[in-house]
Design a protein around this motif. Structure first.
Motif, PDB file in Angstrom:
ATOM      1  N   ARG A  92      19.774  11.695  11.525  1.00 24.52           N
ATOM      2  CA  ARG A  92      19.689  12.447  10.270  1.00 24.52           C
ATOM      3  C   ARG A  92      21.055  12.966   9.814  1.00 24.52           C
ATOM      4  O   ARG A  92      21.207  14.128   9.441  1.00 24.52           O
ATOM      5  N   ILE A  93      22.040  12.089   9.848  1.00 27.14           N
ATOM      6  CA  ILE A  93      23.374  12.429   9.367  1.00 27.14           C
ATOM      7  C   ILE A  93      23.347  12.418   7.844  1.00 27.14           C
ATOM      8  O   ILE A  93      22.884  11.460   7.243  1.00 27.14           O
ATOM      9  N   ASP A  94      23.849  13.483   7.223  1.00 28.44           N
ATOM     10  CA  ASP A  94      23.886  13.518   5.763  1.00 28.44           C
ATOM     11  C   ASP A  94      24.685  12.308   5.271  1.00 28.44           C
ATOM     12  O   ASP A  94      25.823  12.108   5.700  1.00 28.44           O
ATOM     13  N   PRO A  95      24.102  11.499   4.384  1.00 22.63           N
ATOM     14  CA  PRO A  95      24.775  10.253   3.979  1.00 22.63           C
ATOM     15  C   PRO A  95      26.129  10.428   3.279  1.00 22.63           C
ATOM     16  O   PRO A  95      26.899   9.473   3.217  1.00 22.63           O
ATOM     17  N   THR A  96      26.421  11.637   2.804  1.00 23.94           N
ATOM     18  CA  THR A  96      27.770  11.860   2.238  1.00 23.94           C
ATOM     19  C   THR A  96      28.839  11.542   3.279  1.00 23.94           C
ATOM     20  O   THR A  96      29.945  11.105   2.957  1.00 23.94           O
ATOM     21  N   ASN A  97      28.487  11.755   4.547  1.00 25.73           N
ATOM     22  CA  ASN A  97      29.447  11.524   5.615  1.00 25.73           C
ATOM     23  C   ASN A  97      29.811  10.051   5.784  1.00 25.73           C
ATOM     24  O   ASN A  97      30.900   9.733   6.288  1.00 25.73           O
ATOM     25  N   PHE A  98      28.912   9.162   5.362  1.00 17.82           N
ATOM     26  CA  PHE A  98      29.215   7.731   5.476  1.00 17.82           C
ATOM     27  C   PHE A  98      30.426   7.397   4.604  1.00 17.82           C
ATOM     28  O   PHE A  98      31.276   6.593   4.971  1.00 17.82           O
ATOM     29  N   LYS A  99      30.500   8.071   3.430  1.00 17.56           N
ATOM     30  CA  LYS A  99      31.639   7.864   2.527  1.00 17.56           C
ATOM     31  C   LYS A  99      32.931   8.337   3.186  1.00 17.56           C
ATOM     32  O   LYS A  99      33.982   7.708   3.065  1.00 17.56           O
ATOM     33  N   LEU A 100      32.839   9.480   3.870  1.00 14.76           N
ATOM     34  CA  LEU A 100      34.023  10.049   4.509  1.00 14.76           C
ATOM     35  C   LEU A 100      34.497   9.124   5.627  1.00 14.76           C
ATOM     36  O   LEU A 100      35.699   8.855   5.755  1.00 14.76           O
TER      37      LEU A 100
END
Lengths: 141, 180
Positions: A92-100
């Motif tokens: 459940r990693i916030d998907p904004t982190n995928f961009k980072l």
């Protein structure tokens, strides 16, 4: 949208990076932790200091998964199905982190490839990593 | 300390002629948004910047923005053909403008305590006349970082990258500051 040629180039690059998966993966993670300290909150159960075996292992895992996806980009949804479930229901990693992470991976690749990381390859890689992240987040809701 | 904040806030003759209350509000706002730098951070930013050749990295960074994020083409009609990667990489207007952007960055590196002041007029220009969506500033910042990474390679270690990002975030913030 990735062209046929872009897909080939991406597959070639990740094939070449597989032997150094540990180095590439851990470098990208370290960059992400330094630039975006909030991302460290997902790793409190691991030792993510530079050179740690946890970091190398985890970096390797991520790069090998990306490389696997790169082999047949048109089949990303099939290839990533187990990882989709993992990320949606367990991590459940916030998907904004995928961009980072993707941005830091681009920097890692630029540092590794130097001038070979041309604007055209940069564009293709960014598109691929965005597509990868989007598929990874598909089961979130 | 009062004098110090006033000295650093970049007050212009125009603001000084306003009421004392207005002037003091401007000073407080500037002090609140001023980014703080440790000595280590200052030297990391300098160490990255001194290795950057503006004539190479400027054109490369702007070319990357246009190639990686093609919708940014909407702002550069005056450059002629920028619709393929090849055209972008050969375009003299793109190269010249890339150099202009990095030259402005040089001003910010030389005066890290006054980044907002350095970019105030440029921010107004990009909002009022050029009508640029400020989201684009972050895209350009990312491309500048990647362009620098290609040149510096391992010299842009994670800590240097993080500090450089902090600096570029301050620049992006300053470029957005006059949008209202």
């Amino acid at each position: 949208m990735l062209s046929k040629r872009e897909k080939e180039v991406i597959a070639e690059i990740w094939e070449r990076l597989t032997p150094v998966a540990e180095d590439i993966g851990s470098d990208a993670l370290l960059r992400m932790f330094a630039s975006y300290p909030g991302t460290k909150t997902y790793f409190s159960h691991l030792d993510i200091s530079s050179g740690s075996s946890h970091l190398l292992l985890h970096g390797k895992k991520i790069v090998l998964a990306i490389a696997e996806g790169a082999k047949d980009i048109s089949q990303l949804t099939v290839t990533l199905a187990p990882l989709q479930t993992l990320h949606a229901y367990q991590l459940r990693i916030d998907p904004t982190n995928f961009k980072l992470f993707s941005h830091c991976m681009l920097v890692t690749l630029a540092c590794h490839m130097g001038d070979d990381f041309t604007p055209v390859i940069h564009a293709a890689m960014d598109k691929f990593l965005s597509a990868f992240a989007a598929v990874l987040a598909e089961k979130y809701r | 300390m009062h004098q110090g904040i006033r000295a650093k806030s970049g007050l212009t003759p125009q603001t000084r002629s306003r009421s004392p209350e207005h002037v003091w509000m401007c000073v407080l706002i500037e002090a609140a948004v001023m980014v703080k730098w440790t000595d280590k951070e200052r030297s990391l930013v300098q160490a990255v910047w001194e290795k950057v050749d503006i004539d190479v990295v400027g054109p490369d960074a702007l070319a990357r923005v246009l190639i990686v994020y093609p919708w940014t083409e909407r702002y550069f009609g005056r450059f002629g053909d920028i619709f393929t990667a090849t055209a972008v990489l050969q375009n003299a207007g793109v190269a010249a403008h890339g150099r202009v952007v990095l030259t402005a960055l040089d001003a910010a590196v030389r005066d890290m305590d006054n980044i907002r002041g350095t970019y105030a007029a440029l921010s107004r220009l990009h909002y009022e006349q050029l009508q640029v969506d400020p989201e684009n500033f972050a895209l350009l910042a990312d491309c500048i970082t990647v362009a620098i990474a290609c040149k510096l390679k391992s010299a842009l270690d994670p800590q240097s990258q993080a500090t450089w990002k902090k600096f570029l975030s301050a620049v992006v913030d300053a470029m957005s500051s006059q949008y209202n």
